[in-house]
Design a protein around this motif. Structure first.
Motif, PDB file in Angstrom:
ATOM      1  N   PRO A  35      -7.199   2.736 -14.366  1.00  0.00           N
ATOM      2  CA  PRO A  35      -7.786   2.382 -13.066  1.00  0.00           C
ATOM      3  C   PRO A  35      -7.822   0.871 -12.825  1.00  0.00           C
ATOM      4  O   PRO A  35      -8.034   0.081 -13.739  1.00  0.00           O
ATOM      5  CB  PRO A  35      -9.209   2.955 -13.167  1.00  0.00           C
ATOM      6  N   GLY A  36      -7.605   0.511 -11.561  1.00  0.00           N
ATOM      7  CA  GLY A  36      -7.658  -0.887 -11.170  1.00  0.00           C
ATOM      8  C   GLY A  36      -6.423  -1.689 -11.497  1.00  0.00           C
ATOM      9  O   GLY A  36      -6.369  -2.887 -11.208  1.00  0.00           O
ATOM     10  N   LEU A  37      -5.419  -1.043 -12.086  1.00  0.00           N
ATOM     11  CA  LEU A  37      -4.180  -1.736 -12.449  1.00  0.00           C
ATOM     12  C   LEU A  37      -3.096  -1.409 -11.428  1.00  0.00           C
ATOM     13  O   LEU A  37      -2.756  -0.236 -11.241  1.00  0.00           O
ATOM     14  CB  LEU A  37      -3.720  -1.300 -13.843  1.00  0.00           C
ATOM     15  N   PRO A  38      -2.528  -2.419 -10.746  1.00  0.00           N
ATOM     16  CA  PRO A  38      -1.423  -2.135  -9.815  1.00  0.00           C
ATOM     17  C   PRO A  38      -0.195  -1.660 -10.594  1.00  0.00           C
ATOM     18  O   PRO A  38       0.244  -2.306 -11.544  1.00  0.00           O
ATOM     19  CB  PRO A  38      -1.161  -3.482  -9.138  1.00  0.00           C
ATOM     20  N   VAL A  39       0.328  -0.513 -10.215  1.00  0.00           N
ATOM     21  CA  VAL A  39       1.498   0.075 -10.868  1.00  0.00           C
ATOM     22  C   VAL A  39       2.652   0.078  -9.872  1.00  0.00           C
ATOM     23  O   VAL A  39       2.486   0.532  -8.744  1.00  0.00           O
ATOM     24  CB  VAL A  39       1.187   1.513 -11.339  1.00  0.00           C
ATOM     25  N   PRO A  40       3.827  -0.445 -10.258  1.00  0.00           N
ATOM     26  CA  PRO A  40       4.968  -0.456  -9.323  1.00  0.00           C
ATOM     27  C   PRO A  40       5.310   0.949  -8.850  1.00  0.00           C
ATOM     28  O   PRO A  40       5.285   1.913  -9.621  1.00  0.00           O
ATOM     29  CB  PRO A  40       6.105  -1.045 -10.159  1.00  0.00           C
ATOM     30  N   LEU A  41       5.612   1.058  -7.578  1.00  0.00           N
ATOM     31  CA  LEU A  41       6.021   2.326  -6.982  1.00  0.00           C
ATOM     32  C   LEU A  41       7.171   2.043  -6.026  1.00  0.00           C
ATOM     33  O   LEU A  41       6.952   1.682  -4.866  1.00  0.00           O
ATOM     34  CB  LEU A  41       4.857   2.988  -6.246  1.00  0.00           C
ATOM     35  N   ALA A  42       8.387   2.165  -6.528  1.00  0.00           N
ATOM     36  CA  ALA A  42       9.567   1.915  -5.698  1.00  0.00           C
ATOM     37  C   ALA A  42       9.869   3.151  -4.865  1.00  0.00           C
ATOM     38  O   ALA A  42       9.792   4.282  -5.353  1.00  0.00           O
ATOM     39  CB  ALA A  42      10.761   1.570  -6.579  1.00  0.00           C
ATOM     40  N   SER A  43      10.196   2.962  -3.601  1.00  0.00           N
ATOM     41  CA  SER A  43      10.523   4.078  -2.719  1.00  0.00           C
ATOM     42  C   SER A  43      11.491   3.608  -1.645  1.00  0.00           C
ATOM     43  O   SER A  43      11.318   2.531  -1.064  1.00  0.00           O
ATOM     44  CB  SER A  43       9.255   4.630  -2.062  1.00  0.00           C
ATOM     45  N   ASP A  44      12.521   4.423  -1.383  1.00  0.00           N
ATOM     46  CA  ASP A  44      13.447   4.108  -0.304  1.00  0.00           C
ATOM     47  C   ASP A  44      13.197   5.003   0.901  1.00  0.00           C
ATOM     48  O   ASP A  44      14.039   5.117   1.791  1.00  0.00           O
ATOM     49  CB  ASP A  44      14.897   4.241  -0.777  1.00  0.00           C
ATOM     50  N   LEU A  45      12.032   5.641   0.943  1.00  0.00           N
ATOM     51  CA  LEU A  45      11.689   6.481   2.078  1.00  0.00           C
ATOM     52  C   LEU A  45      11.549   5.639   3.346  1.00  0.00           C
ATOM     53  O   LEU A  45      11.200   4.464   3.291  1.00  0.00           O
ATOM     54  CB  LEU A  45      10.372   7.216   1.819  1.00  0.00           C
ATOM     55  N   VAL A 195       0.904   1.085  -6.474  1.00  0.00           N
ATOM     56  CA  VAL A 195      -0.144   2.083  -6.329  1.00  0.00           C
ATOM     57  C   VAL A 195      -1.240   1.755  -7.333  1.00  0.00           C
ATOM     58  O   VAL A 195      -0.977   1.234  -8.422  1.00  0.00           O
ATOM     59  CB  VAL A 195       0.422   3.503  -6.548  1.00  0.00           C
ATOM     60  N   MET A 196      -2.496   2.011  -6.966  1.00  0.00           N
ATOM     61  CA  MET A 196      -3.643   1.741  -7.840  1.00  0.00           C
ATOM     62  C   MET A 196      -4.584   2.934  -7.776  1.00  0.00           C
ATOM     63  O   MET A 196      -4.861   3.453  -6.687  1.00  0.00           O
ATOM     64  CB  MET A 196      -4.362   0.472  -7.403  1.00  0.00           C
ATOM     65  N   GLY A 197      -5.078   3.368  -8.915  1.00  0.00           N
ATOM     66  CA  GLY A 197      -6.000   4.485  -8.950  1.00  0.00           C
ATOM     67  C   GLY A 197      -7.440   4.049  -9.132  1.00  0.00           C
ATOM     68  O   GLY A 197      -7.733   3.135  -9.900  1.00  0.00           O
ATOM     69  N   LEU A 198      -8.325   4.708  -8.411  1.00  0.00           N
ATOM     70  CA  LEU A 198      -9.770   4.540  -8.585  1.00  0.00           C
ATOM     71  C   LEU A 198     -10.369   5.944  -8.703  1.00  0.00           C
ATOM     72  O   LEU A 198     -10.923   6.479  -7.733  1.00  0.00           O
ATOM     73  CB  LEU A 198     -10.388   3.778  -7.411  1.00  0.00           C
ATOM     74  N   PRO A 199     -10.242   6.568  -9.872  1.00  0.00           N
ATOM     75  CA  PRO A 199     -10.775   7.922 -10.035  1.00  0.00           C
ATOM     76  C   PRO A 199     -12.288   7.933 -10.021  1.00  0.00           C
ATOM     77  O   PRO A 199     -12.950   6.903 -10.148  1.00  0.00           O
ATOM     78  CB  PRO A 199     -10.220   8.348 -11.399  1.00  0.00           C
ATOM     79  N   ARG A 200     -12.836   9.122  -9.892  1.00  0.00           N
ATOM     80  CA  ARG A 200     -14.295   9.275  -9.810  1.00  0.00           C
ATOM     81  C   ARG A 200     -15.021   8.821 -11.070  1.00  0.00           C
ATOM     82  O   ARG A 200     -16.235   8.622 -11.056  1.00  0.00           O
ATOM     83  CB  ARG A 200     -14.624  10.749  -9.533  1.00  0.00           C
ATOM     84  N   SER A 201     -14.282   8.654 -12.160  1.00  0.00           N
ATOM     85  CA  SER A 201     -14.880   8.268 -13.446  1.00  0.00           C
ATOM     86  C   SER A 201     -15.194   6.784 -13.544  1.00  0.00           C
ATOM     87  O   SER A 201     -15.854   6.361 -14.497  1.00  0.00           O
ATOM     88  CB  SER A 201     -13.939   8.665 -14.584  1.00  0.00           C
TER      89      SER A 201
END
Length: 208
Positions: A35-45, A195-201
């Motif tokens: 959580p809180g770490l920006p993760v690369p998310l490549a997309s050509d959409l 993309v970055m996650g902020l889960p309920r935990s």
């Protein structure tokens, strides 16, 4: 007699549906695990505006015909967005946020109250909502969080988001194992998204 108007062409989905979905899913899972770490998310959409390519990639990787999705006012005002999601995922678009398993939020600054969404049930905490939220920036920053997947605490920055986000995260964590999960998406320089996650935990680390 005038000819009927032609419908706008539907935006294409993943060029390689299996592998592109796997790559997007893997990025989301890593983001939720760290959580809180920006993760690369490549997309050509090239999804219909105002849906971003990063949020679209998450949606196409996570949604299916069994996952009702809610669109915020900005996205629901663009019928092409709902048509894109229905065609490529089969997910039903719902008007009631409490009935949604996923929600797409185009305006992070107007993030709805978390209580509007399904929080899960004591015996089935997975029956909760995940919010995919578009923001303009994801980076390391001053807002610190702690929890599983974080050694000590981790600072992050995301904008735009409501000023009361720390209080919302604290209230959300107090419901654990119930509560909602957040997936933040942003487009970086040269079109490289993250993309970055902020889960309920996770919980905010408040200053003394």
């Amino acid at each position: 007699m005038a000819a009927p108007a032609l419908a706008a062409p539907l935006a294409a989905g993943f060029a390689d549906p299996v592998h592109d979905a796997q790559r997007s899913f893997a990025a989301v899972m890593r983001a939720m695990a760290e959580p809180g770490l920006p993760v690369p998310l490549a997309s050509d959409l090239d999804p219909p505006a105002p849906l971003s390519r990063e949020a679209a990639a998450c949606a196409l990787a996570l949604l299916d015909y069994e996952t009702p999705v809610f669109l915020d006012a900005v996205l629901s005002a663009a019928p092409a967005v709902a048509a894109f999601l229905r065609f490529h995922t089969g997910a039903p678009v719902v008007d009631d946020p409490a009935a949604a398993r996923f929600a797409l939020i185009a305006d992070g600054a107007a993030l709805p109250d978390f209580g509007a969404f399904a929080q899960g049930e004591p015996d089935y905490p997975d029956r909760s909502a995940t919010l995919i939220v578009q923001v303009q920036d994801l980076s390391a920053g001053a807002l610190a969080i702690a929890g599983p997947g974080i050694k000590g605490h981790r600072g992050f920055s995301a904008a735009p988001l409501p000023a009361d986000l720390p209080a919302r995260l604290a209230a959300n964590r107090a419901l654990y194992p119930l509560g909602i999960d957040l997936i933040l998406t942003a487009q970086g320089p040269d079109g490289l998204g993250a993309v970055m996650g902020l889960p309920r935990s996770v919980k905010p680390v408040m200053e003394d």
